[in-house]
Design a protein around this motif. Structure first.
Motif, PDB file in Angstrom:
ATOM      1  N   ARG A 142     -49.340  32.882 -68.336  1.00  0.00           N
ATOM      2  CA  ARG A 142     -47.946  32.679 -68.179  1.00  0.00           C
ATOM      3  C   ARG A 142     -47.350  31.305 -68.332  1.00  0.00           C
ATOM      4  O   ARG A 142     -47.719  30.459 -67.474  1.00  0.00           O
ATOM      5  N   VAL A 143     -46.349  31.023 -69.115  1.00  0.00           N
ATOM      6  CA  VAL A 143     -46.103  29.684 -69.562  1.00  0.00           C
ATOM      7  C   VAL A 143     -44.331  29.844 -69.391  1.00  0.00           C
ATOM      8  O   VAL A 143     -43.743  30.755 -69.908  1.00  0.00           O
ATOM      9  N   LEU A 144     -43.945  28.849 -68.813  1.00  0.00           N
ATOM     10  CA  LEU A 144     -42.463  28.589 -68.519  1.00  0.00           C
ATOM     11  C   LEU A 144     -42.021  27.471 -68.926  1.00  0.00           C
ATOM     12  O   LEU A 144     -42.297  26.319 -68.656  1.00  0.00           O
ATOM     13  N   LEU A 145     -40.987  27.347 -70.022  1.00  0.00           N
ATOM     14  CA  LEU A 145     -40.460  26.176 -70.497  1.00  0.00           C
ATOM     15  C   LEU A 145     -39.049  26.283 -70.061  1.00  0.00           C
ATOM     16  O   LEU A 145     -38.260  27.036 -69.867  1.00  0.00           O
ATOM     17  N   VAL A 146     -38.741  24.958 -69.362  1.00  0.00           N
ATOM     18  CA  VAL A 146     -37.304  24.590 -68.907  1.00  0.00           C
ATOM     19  C   VAL A 146     -36.783  23.770 -69.809  1.00  0.00           C
ATOM     20  O   VAL A 146     -37.156  22.709 -70.295  1.00  0.00           O
ATOM     21  N   ALA A 243     -34.407  22.038 -59.490  1.00  0.00           N
ATOM     22  CA  ALA A 243     -35.834  21.930 -59.320  1.00  0.00           C
ATOM     23  C   ALA A 243     -36.147  23.352 -58.402  1.00  0.00           C
ATOM     24  O   ALA A 243     -37.177  23.904 -58.460  1.00  0.00           O
ATOM     25  N   THR A 244     -35.282  23.568 -57.357  1.00  0.00           N
ATOM     26  CA  THR A 244     -35.325  24.814 -56.422  1.00  0.00           C
ATOM     27  C   THR A 244     -35.387  26.050 -57.138  1.00  0.00           C
ATOM     28  O   THR A 244     -36.356  26.920 -57.020  1.00  0.00           O
ATOM     29  N   GLU A 245     -34.308  26.168 -58.312  1.00  0.00           N
ATOM     30  CA  GLU A 245     -34.399  27.438 -58.825  1.00  0.00           C
ATOM     31  C   GLU A 245     -35.827  27.606 -59.750  1.00  0.00           C
ATOM     32  O   GLU A 245     -36.390  28.707 -59.974  1.00  0.00           O
ATOM     33  N   ILE A 246     -36.143  26.731 -60.386  1.00  0.00           N
ATOM     34  CA  ILE A 246     -37.436  26.679 -61.100  1.00  0.00           C
ATOM     35  C   ILE A 246     -38.485  27.154 -60.427  1.00  0.00           C
ATOM     36  O   ILE A 246     -39.178  27.769 -60.863  1.00  0.00           O
ATOM     37  N   MET A 247     -38.819  26.172 -59.453  1.00  0.00           N
ATOM     38  CA  MET A 247     -40.067  26.616 -58.743  1.00  0.00           C
ATOM     39  C   MET A 247     -39.796  28.028 -58.003  1.00  0.00           C
ATOM     40  O   MET A 247     -40.948  28.665 -57.813  1.00  0.00           O
ATOM     41  N   ALA A 248     -38.797  28.649 -57.792  1.00  0.00           N
ATOM     42  CA  ALA A 248     -38.530  29.917 -57.287  1.00  0.00           C
ATOM     43  C   ALA A 248     -39.209  30.665 -58.319  1.00  0.00           C
ATOM     44  O   ALA A 248     -39.704  31.910 -58.098  1.00  0.00           O
ATOM     45  N   VAL A 249     -38.737  30.707 -59.594  1.00  0.00           N
ATOM     46  CA  VAL A 249     -39.209  31.280 -60.862  1.00  0.00           C
ATOM     47  C   VAL A 249     -40.732  31.205 -61.079  1.00  0.00           C
ATOM     48  O   VAL A 249     -41.189  32.295 -61.445  1.00  0.00           O
ATOM     49  N   VAL A 250     -41.265  30.318 -60.785  1.00  0.00           N
ATOM     50  CA  VAL A 250     -42.472  29.672 -61.049  1.00  0.00           C
ATOM     51  C   VAL A 250     -43.573  30.602 -59.884  1.00  0.00           C
ATOM     52  O   VAL A 250     -44.324  31.586 -60.427  1.00  0.00           O
ATOM     53  N   GLY A 264     -33.934  14.253 -68.052  1.00  0.00           N
ATOM     54  CA  GLY A 264     -32.769  15.086 -68.605  1.00  0.00           C
ATOM     55  C   GLY A 264     -31.438  14.701 -69.034  1.00  0.00           C
ATOM     56  O   GLY A 264     -31.481  13.382 -69.781  1.00  0.00           O
ATOM     57  N   LEU A 265     -30.280  15.114 -69.071  1.00  0.00           N
ATOM     58  CA  LEU A 265     -28.952  14.622 -69.626  1.00  0.00           C
ATOM     59  C   LEU A 265     -28.585  13.514 -68.923  1.00  0.00           C
ATOM     60  O   LEU A 265     -27.721  12.554 -69.722  1.00  0.00           O
ATOM     61  N   THR A 266     -28.823  13.256 -67.685  1.00  0.00           N
ATOM     62  CA  THR A 266     -28.429  12.207 -66.803  1.00  0.00           C
ATOM     63  C   THR A 266     -29.365  11.425 -66.158  1.00  0.00           C
ATOM     64  O   THR A 266     -29.420  11.363 -65.087  1.00  0.00           O
ATOM     65  N   PRO A 267     -30.225  10.799 -67.033  1.00  0.00           N
ATOM     66  CA  PRO A 267     -31.329   9.959 -66.305  1.00  0.00           C
ATOM     67  C   PRO A 267     -30.940   8.704 -65.870  1.00  0.00           C
ATOM     68  O   PRO A 267     -29.873   8.179 -66.102  1.00  0.00           O
ATOM     69  N   ILE A 268     -31.654   8.380 -64.568  1.00  0.00           N
ATOM     70  CA  ILE A 268     -31.189   6.902 -63.785  1.00  0.00           C
ATOM     71  C   ILE A 268     -32.032   6.112 -64.915  1.00  0.00           C
ATOM     72  O   ILE A 268     -33.280   6.062 -65.010  1.00  0.00           O
ATOM     73  N   MET A 272     -38.712   6.020 -65.303  1.00  0.00           N
ATOM     74  CA  MET A 272     -39.258   6.684 -66.651  1.00  0.00           C
ATOM     75  C   MET A 272     -38.985   8.212 -66.760  1.00  0.00           C
ATOM     76  O   MET A 272     -39.132   8.676 -67.731  1.00  0.00           O
ATOM     77  N   MET A 273     -39.037   8.756 -65.539  1.00  0.00           N
ATOM     78  CA  MET A 273     -38.799  10.245 -65.535  1.00  0.00           C
ATOM     79  C   MET A 273     -37.477  10.518 -64.582  1.00  0.00           C
ATOM     80  O   MET A 273     -37.200   9.871 -63.986  1.00  0.00           O
ATOM     81  N   GLY A 274     -37.039  11.662 -65.098  1.00  0.00           N
ATOM     82  CA  GLY A 274     -35.735  12.218 -64.338  1.00  0.00           C
ATOM     83  C   GLY A 274     -36.216  12.922 -62.996  1.00  0.00           C
ATOM     84  O   GLY A 274     -37.567  13.151 -62.883  1.00  0.00           O
ATOM     85  N   SER A 275     -35.444  13.074 -61.916  1.00  0.00           N
ATOM     86  CA  SER A 275     -36.129  13.702 -60.794  1.00  0.00           C
ATOM     87  C   SER A 275     -36.298  14.861 -60.651  1.00  0.00           C
ATOM     88  O   SER A 275     -37.387  15.174 -59.872  1.00  0.00           O
ATOM     89  N   VAL A 276     -35.739  15.745 -61.616  1.00  0.00           N
ATOM     90  CA  VAL A 276     -36.285  17.148 -61.688  1.00  0.00           C
ATOM     91  C   VAL A 276     -37.728  17.235 -62.224  1.00  0.00           C
ATOM     92  O   VAL A 276     -38.640  17.598 -61.676  1.00  0.00           O
ATOM     93  N   SER A 277     -37.903  16.501 -63.115  1.00  0.00           N
ATOM     94  CA  SER A 277     -39.318  16.605 -63.636  1.00  0.00           C
ATOM     95  C   SER A 277     -40.386  15.899 -62.670  1.00  0.00           C
ATOM     96  O   SER A 277     -41.385  16.575 -62.454  1.00  0.00           O
TER      97      SER A 277
END
Length: 297
Positions: A142-146, A243-250, A264-268, A272-277
């Motif tokens: 089972r693979v989920l792409l976000v 992040a909350t919604e994705i982890m619920a689906v996982v 994501g669309l608005t990286p800091i 190097m990584m966004g907060s959601v990742s």
């Protein structure tokens, strides 16, 4: 990575310290139908204090190589003396693999942590996609792409399209819309002015409808792209904290592998990584593939 006949040839760097998570990573590689002859380096770096164990460690690396050679992979060991994180990242920079695979935690990980220090640093700073494998490994079904439509997400779609997957694996595509602000009004009371929520305005309802359509269009276009790459999938559209919604689906779908772009669309800019990742790698509870860039091939 892709030749003129549109075939994918992976050059893989696999970290192996014989921890339960590293063994899970080896098992996942065995399940993935990489083309015969795929190059895979079985890597381990040991601190100077472990120098007396070099023969045992080298033997363990060769055991892993032999397991993967039985699957038709061109597996070679690489054992270096030095600090693991530093050596791993330097080797990746020099060899330019298409994919790094590493266990979520190493042998000496502190009890209770979710991602070990080496894995955390590699996923943050490696120059290519990183697959962080979490034990126990029970198959890759089972693979989920976000996706959020960012360039990083688009790269994740392309990477999944060329990634060999076991027969029978199921795929989902998920997009999370942002929470809508609650319309507020100030109400005068005997004790002072009090902010209170009021019924959605026509403008707020219109915004919701617009975002719903755009979100569904993104999911649909991603499904179409994966269909064209031989990976039919189902779509999921949610609204709320990403992040909350994705982890619920996982959890709901018992996802084995979660795939995300690194930013994501608005990286800091300083990250190097966004907060959601970052949250997904630490807290999703399953293996996570973070796609940063595709090496030219």
């Amino acid at each position: 990575m892709i030749d003129k006949t549109n075939n994918w040839h992976f050059k893989i760097l696999l970290g192996d310290d014989r921890s339960e998570h590293a063994l899970a990573a080896v098992a996942m590689v065995e399940d993935m139908p990489f083309p015969s002859g795929t190059d895979i380096t079985i890597f381990r770096a040991v601190a100077p204090t472990q120098a007396t164990d070099l023969m045992l460690i080298e033997d363990a690396l060769n055991q892993t190589c032999n397991r993967l050679r039985k699957k038709g992979l061109h597996a070679v060991p690489e054992l270096l003396l030095g600090f693991p994180t530093e050596k791993f990242l330097k080797y990746a920079e020099e060899q330019k693999p298409d994919l790094i695979i590493i266990g979520a935690k190493g042998l000496r990980a502190t009890l209770g942590i979710l991602v070990g220090g080496v894995a955390q640093q590699v996923v943050e700073y490696a120059p290519c996609p990183v697959l962080v494998v979490r034990a126990p490994y029970n198959g890759l079904r089972r693979v989920l792409l976000v996706t959020d439509g960012s360039a990083s997400s688009q790269q994740a779609v392309q990477f999944l399209g060329g990634l060999p997957m076991p027969v029978g694996a199921r795929f989902w595509v998920m997009h999370v819309l942002p929470s809508l602000p609650i319309p507020m009004m100030i109400v005068m009371t005997p004790t002072g002015n009090v902010p209170m929520a009021f019924q959605d305005s026509e403008e707020a309802a219109g915004l919701r409808t617009k975002e719903d359509k755009e979100g569904q269009a993104l999911v649909d276009s991603t499904l179409e792209a994966l269909q064209g790459m031989g990976k039919p999938a189902e779509g999921i559209l949610k609204r709320g904290d990403a992040a909350t919604e994705i982890m619920a689906v996982v959890k709901e779908h018992n996802i084995d592998l979660l795939i995300s772009g690194s930013r994501g669309l608005t990286p800091i800019r300083s990250w190097m990584m966004g907060s959601v990742s970052r949250k997904l790698v630490h807290y999703s509870g399953c293996s996570v593939l973070v796609v940063r860039t595709l090496q030219p091939g």
